[in-house]
Design a protein around this motif. Structure first.
Motif, PDB file in Angstrom:
ATOM      1  N   ASN A   1       2.931 -15.958  30.123  1.00  0.00           N
ATOM      2  CA  ASN A   1       2.280 -17.259  29.980  1.00  0.00           C
ATOM      3  C   ASN A   1       0.787 -17.139  29.719  1.00  0.00           C
ATOM      4  O   ASN A   1       0.221 -17.910  28.939  1.00  0.00           O
ATOM      5  CB  ASN A   1       2.552 -18.113  31.223  1.00  0.00           C
TER       6      ASN A   1
ATOM      7  N   ASN B   1       9.858 -17.942  32.838  1.00  0.00           N
ATOM      8  CA  ASN B   1       9.674 -19.385  32.745  1.00  0.00           C
ATOM      9  C   ASN B   1       8.426 -19.684  31.923  1.00  0.00           C
ATOM     10  O   ASN B   1       7.333 -19.259  32.269  1.00  0.00           O
ATOM     11  CB  ASN B   1       9.531 -20.001  34.151  1.00  0.00           C
TER      12      ASN B   1
ATOM     13  N   ILE C   1       5.671 -21.943  31.121  1.00  0.00           N
ATOM     14  CA  ILE C   1       5.115 -23.082  31.852  1.00  0.00           C
ATOM     15  C   ILE C   1       4.319 -24.029  30.959  1.00  0.00           C
ATOM     16  O   ILE C   1       3.948 -25.115  31.391  1.00  0.00           O
ATOM     17  CB  ILE C   1       4.239 -22.601  33.038  1.00  0.00           C
ATOM     18  N   ARG C   2       4.036 -23.600  29.705  1.00  0.00           N
ATOM     19  CA  ARG C   2       3.314 -24.483  28.798  1.00  0.00           C
ATOM     20  C   ARG C   2       4.034 -24.565  27.452  1.00  0.00           C
ATOM     21  O   ARG C   2       3.532 -24.108  26.418  1.00  0.00           O
ATOM     22  CB  ARG C   2       1.882 -23.978  28.599  1.00  0.00           C
TER      23      ARG C   2
END
Length: 315
Positions: A222, A246, A248-249
């Motif tokens: 990320n 994951n 996240i943005r």
């Protein structure tokens, strides 16, 4: 033959006597050195849920067949796959990594199809065990990336077994920024023709990059992605923690039209190319060698970040 056997995930290996018996289409290779790959560490942690113990890991195998130095291509490939892929650069889906479904190279010998054997130019087994997999990995990833020569790129995990050899290969093609976690680790990259960085804010000073070779995975993806230019490319090579990734943005990916490209292993031709590059001294191997009986010390040192480059087991 002696082998290091993993009987339970996240537990020490045990040194045991095992039988090595070739099948009809296999030959015996006497192993001299084997690299401990980041993938091996993920397996040791139980990161591949389809694998069951006991296991003899190790796919970065170098040794002798009939007294001659050889490398072992790290994947067993199905017969139909061989027919389809002959002369082509793509990987067929019908393959398995040595040391996962079948016995690997943490052993004194291995039974392997003769197709997997690649002649080595010399008997410096440890240098090949340290660097061939890393160089071949980045050759394949770079072939997928299709970046323009002279592009700016970021490599994460730059002092690891793949990273420290990858940055040397890439530095002949691009302007390379090599991410490591501390100034002490940055000093280890001295004289490798790259710019070490310890913060992902480096782009505020040097500008954003055209491509990220993401070796670490979930722990850095990320932050590293934010260093990409519009329409930049992130080549996802590894995920050393084995934890889910994951993003996240997602809006950053969408609005900047970022491409995320997965890079799986390498072809036999790319592995042969890596061996040639190493034999010609174009990549300097970084490693620490251990005897097979010291494998648990090797894993402890890897986990605690005490190794620059690869851990290599001497057999």
């Amino acid at each position: 033959m002696r082998a290091a056997v993993l009987k339970e995930f996240r537990k020490p290996f045990s040194i045991e006597e095992i039988n090595v018996e070739p099948k009809e289409d296999e030959v015996i290779v006497n192993i001299k050195a084997v690299g401990v790959c980041g993938r091996d560490l993920v397996v040791w942690k139980g990161g591949f849920r389809n694998l069951k113990t006991p296991l003899v890991l190790g796919h970065e195998i170098f040794g002798e067949f009939n007294g001659k130095p050889v490398a072992v291509f790290p994947a067993k490939v199905g017969k139909e796959c061989l027919k389809l892929s002959e002369g082509k650069e793509n990987l067929c889906n019908d393959y398995s990594i040595i040391g996962e479904k079948e016995m690997g190279g943490y052993s004194e010998a291995i039974a392997i199809p003769k197709w997997n054997l690649i002649d080595l130019p010399d008997k410096d087994y440890e240098k090949y065990a340290a660097s061939t997999c890393g160089v071949a990995t980045i050759i394949h990833a770079n072939n997928l990336a299709k970046l323009d020569k002279g592009s700016k790129v970021l490599v994460t995990g730059a002092n690891g077994g793949v990273g420290i050899h990858a940055i040397q290969y890439l530095s002949n093609l691009y302007e390379v920024y090599a991410y490591v976690r501390s100034e002490e680790k940055a000093k280890q990259l001295k004289d490798l023709n790259v710019t070490p960085v310890t913060s992902f804010d480096f782009y505020k000073k040097f500008g954003k990059v055209d491509g990220v070779f993401e070796i670490v995975g979930s722990l850095t993806i990320n932050e590293s992605m934010l260093s990409l230019k519009k329409e930049g490319k992130l080549i996802l090579i590894g995920n050393i923690s084995g934890e889910p990734i994951n993003l996240i943005r997602p809006a950053f990916i969408v609005m900047n039209e970022i491409s995320i490209i997965g890079s799986a292993a390498y072809t036999k031709k790319e592995y042969e190319e890596a061996i040639k590059i190493i034999s010609e001294g174009k990549v300097k191997p970084f490693y620490k060698a251990y005897n097979l009986s010291d494998i648990n010390n090797a894993y402890n040192d890897i986990i605690n970040g005490k190794i620059v480059g690869r851990a290599v087991l001497r057999i």
